[in-house]
Enzyme design. Structure first.
Site, mmCIF file in Angstrom:
data_model
loop_
_atom_site.group_PDB
_atom_site.id
_atom_site.type_symbol
_atom_site.label_atom_id
_atom_site.label_comp_id
_atom_site.label_asym_id
_atom_site.label_seq_id
_atom_site.Cartn_x
_atom_site.Cartn_y
_atom_site.Cartn_z
ATOM 1 C CG HIS A 117 -1.814 0.861 1.445
ATOM 2 N ND1 HIS A 117 -1.876 2.338 1.653
ATOM 3 C CD2 HIS A 117 -3.320 0.676 1.124
ATOM 4 C CE1 HIS A 117 -2.925 2.752 1.649
ATOM 5 N NE2 HIS A 117 -3.885 2.195 1.446
ATOM 6 C CG ASP A 194 0.389 -2.392 5.988
ATOM 7 O OD1 ASP A 194 -0.443 -2.490 6.848
ATOM 8 O OD2 ASP A 194 0.482 -1.651 4.890
ATOM 9 C CD GLN A 197 -6.843 -4.284 3.897
ATOM 10 O OE1 GLN A 197 -7.884 -5.310 4.095
ATOM 11 N NE2 GLN A 197 -6.943 -3.050 3.748
ATOM 12 C CE LYS A 220 -7.268 -0.203 6.141
ATOM 13 N NZ LYS A 220 -8.111 0.294 4.999
ATOM 14 C CB CYS A 358 -3.503 3.218 -1.574
ATOM 15 S SG CYS A 358 -4.773 4.719 -1.375
HETATM 16 N N1 PLP Z 1 -1.818 -0.560 4.473
HETATM 17 C C1 PLP Z 1 -2.480 -1.438 3.816
HETATM 18 C C2 PLP Z 1 -2.351 -2.878 3.499
HETATM 19 C C3 PLP Z 1 -3.989 -0.904 3.863
HETATM 20 O O1 PLP Z 1 -4.716 -1.605 3.344
HETATM 21 C C4 PLP Z 1 -4.328 0.282 4.415
HETATM 22 C C5 PLP Z 1 -5.638 1.004 3.884
HETATM 23 O O2 PLP Z 1 -6.495 0.674 3.116
HETATM 24 C C6 PLP Z 1 -3.052 1.072 4.779
HETATM 25 C C7 PLP Z 1 -1.995 0.511 5.048
HETATM 26 C C8 PLP Z 1 -3.480 2.523 5.287
HETATM 27 O O3 PLP Z 1 -4.293 2.503 6.620
HETATM 28 P P1 PLP Z 1 -5.146 3.893 7.060
HETATM 29 O O4 PLP Z 1 -5.337 4.539 5.868
HETATM 30 O O5 PLP Z 1 -6.092 3.060 8.081
HETATM 31 O O6 PLP Z 1 -3.880 4.495 7.626
#
Ligand code: PLP
Length: 400
Positions: A117, A194, A197, A220, A358
């Site tokens: 992401h 990270d 998900q 999430k 993203c």
């Molecule tokens: N990393 C992953 C794999 C994500 O799917 C997301 C959000 O969709 C993020 C990071 C960023 O999360 P946040 O917008 O809650 O900071």
């Protein structure tokens, strides 16, 4: 689990019952989480840590209770390793900025996967740019599987950290993070995972994974927006400088110099989102009552059924077909633009996400502008999967 625990799921959209399949973007909230927020603001609201009065003390105790709950939820050794942030993005920016400040220098490199992401790619690009270091990318196959052989060839004596997602938000791939940690640690290199998900779908034990950092967002995993977690091993957090300056992260301030508070407060400058943290506590209670492994199993049943039915839709093309997957289905219908597919589904009451999610480098890898993404959560049903695929079949002829 009853859908009725989620008030928003009783809504209609354009005269159709809402079918919410945009759970990778954010999940809906159960009544217990909404109640935790309301009850905080109706009976407990106060700034924490600094007050001596009843409300300040009670709110501080409840806030710190949630820290212990998170510690146990992810299997951290020490509650001081659990830092509250605004979400995954802030957690990763904190590590990228603070870790790089202390440990990354000119000529070094940071390895991230090419399926990250943007929130786990851009902060590393920024940190490396400011330090004269470079970012190296682990490639992945057409199915969406990371090339671990290539990873081993990328890592060298100048690699300072590896950052990889546990589950890809676009491809749904569950990455072998335990194996990645073993390889990296074999070279003395720490790993940031990270987990945005993953935490709502896979039981996570940070000590079993042995990762050095694990980042995720509350929203999430059925919690309110505005709260997330940065888990970090104490040995790193002790050495990393603070990310932001201000209230709560200080021990003592004089006009000449500031000394910093102990962990985790060193990384929690300013007033936190206390009500949202209490909401996160209620969300963890909700998930534990369901059982995270049970939630994951239910979602994969929906995923497998959806994929089976979707194969019969004319022009269906799946993006991300790894054997190890979470309940995320990215797809295209013929040559139709994902945005058109999403807009037509929306008119039939089905909420899916469209676009690059993203992850623009993933879209470049496949040479596509984006995908349509359906992602499942604890409250989705087999009937909803059927209604979703029927809607797809209804709109498919309009898209050809
Ligand atoms: N990393 C992953 C794999 C994500 O799917 C997301 C959000 O969709 C993020 C990071 C960023 O999360 P946040 O917008 O809650 O900071």
């Amino acid at each position: 689990m009853q859908q009725s625990q989620f008030p928003i799921l009783q809504s209609s959209v354009y005269g159709h019952p809402l079918i919410y399949l945009d759970n990778a973007a954010t999940t809906q909230k159960p009544q217990s989480v909404i109640d935790a927020l309301t009850s905080y603001y109706t009976s407990l609201n106060s700034n924490i840590h600094r007050g001596t009065h009843y409300l300040a003390t009670a709110a501080t105790e409840r806030f710190e209770e949630v820290r212990r709950k998170v510690q146990s939820f992810i299997g951290a050794a020490d509650r001081a390793e659990v830092v509250f942030t605004r979400g995954t993005t802030e957690s990763i920016n904190l590590v990228a900025s603070s870790f790089s400040e202390r440990f990354v220098g000119e000529g070094d490199n940071v390895i991230v996967s090419a399926m990250e992401h943007h929130s786990d790619m851009v902060p590393w690009q920024m940190a490396c740019e400011s330090k004269g270091a470079s970012v190296r990318y682990i490639p992945f196959s057409d199915e969406g599987v990371l090339d671990l052989g290539a990873f081993e060839r990328l890592i060298d004596s100048h690699t300072r950290i590896v950052a990889v997602n546990h589950v890809s938000n676009t491809l749904g791939t569950v990455n072998p993070v335990g194996g990645i940690v073993r390889i990296a640690h074999g070279h003395g290199v720490p790993v940031l995972v990270d987990g945005a998900q993953a935490v709502a779908h896979i039981p996570v034990d940070v000590q079993a994974l042995d990762c050095d950092f694990y980042c995720f967002s509350g929203h999430k995993m059925y919690a309110p927006m505005g709260v997330g977690v940065m888990y970090g091993k104490r040995r790193w957090l002790d050495e990393m400088p603070p990310y932001q300056g201000g209230g709560e992260m200080i021990k003592e301030v004089t006009l000449e110099k500031t000394t910093y508070n102990e962990l985790p407060f060193k990384f929690e400058a300013g007033t936190p989102s206390v009500g949202d943290v209490l909401g996160l506590g209620a969300a963890i209670d909700f998930m534990l009552a369901e059982g995270v492994a049970n939630i994951g199993r239910h979602e994969m049943e929906l995923h497998d059924y959806a994929v089976e039915l979707m194969r019969t839709v004319p022009g269906m093309r799946f993006i991300g077909t790894a054997a190890e997957k979470a309940a995320v289905v990215s797809f295209l219908v013929g040559e139709a633009h994902p945005y058109d597919v999403g807009t037509l589904l929306d008119k039939l009451g089905v909420a899916v996400r469209t676009g690059h999610h993203c992850t623009q480098p993933i879209m470049d890898r496949y040479g596509i502008p984006g995908t349509v993404r359906a992602s499942f959560a604890v409250y989705n049903t087999l009937d909803e999967v059927e209604a979703f695929v029927n809607a797809l079949k209804r709109i498919a002829p309009m898209l050809m």
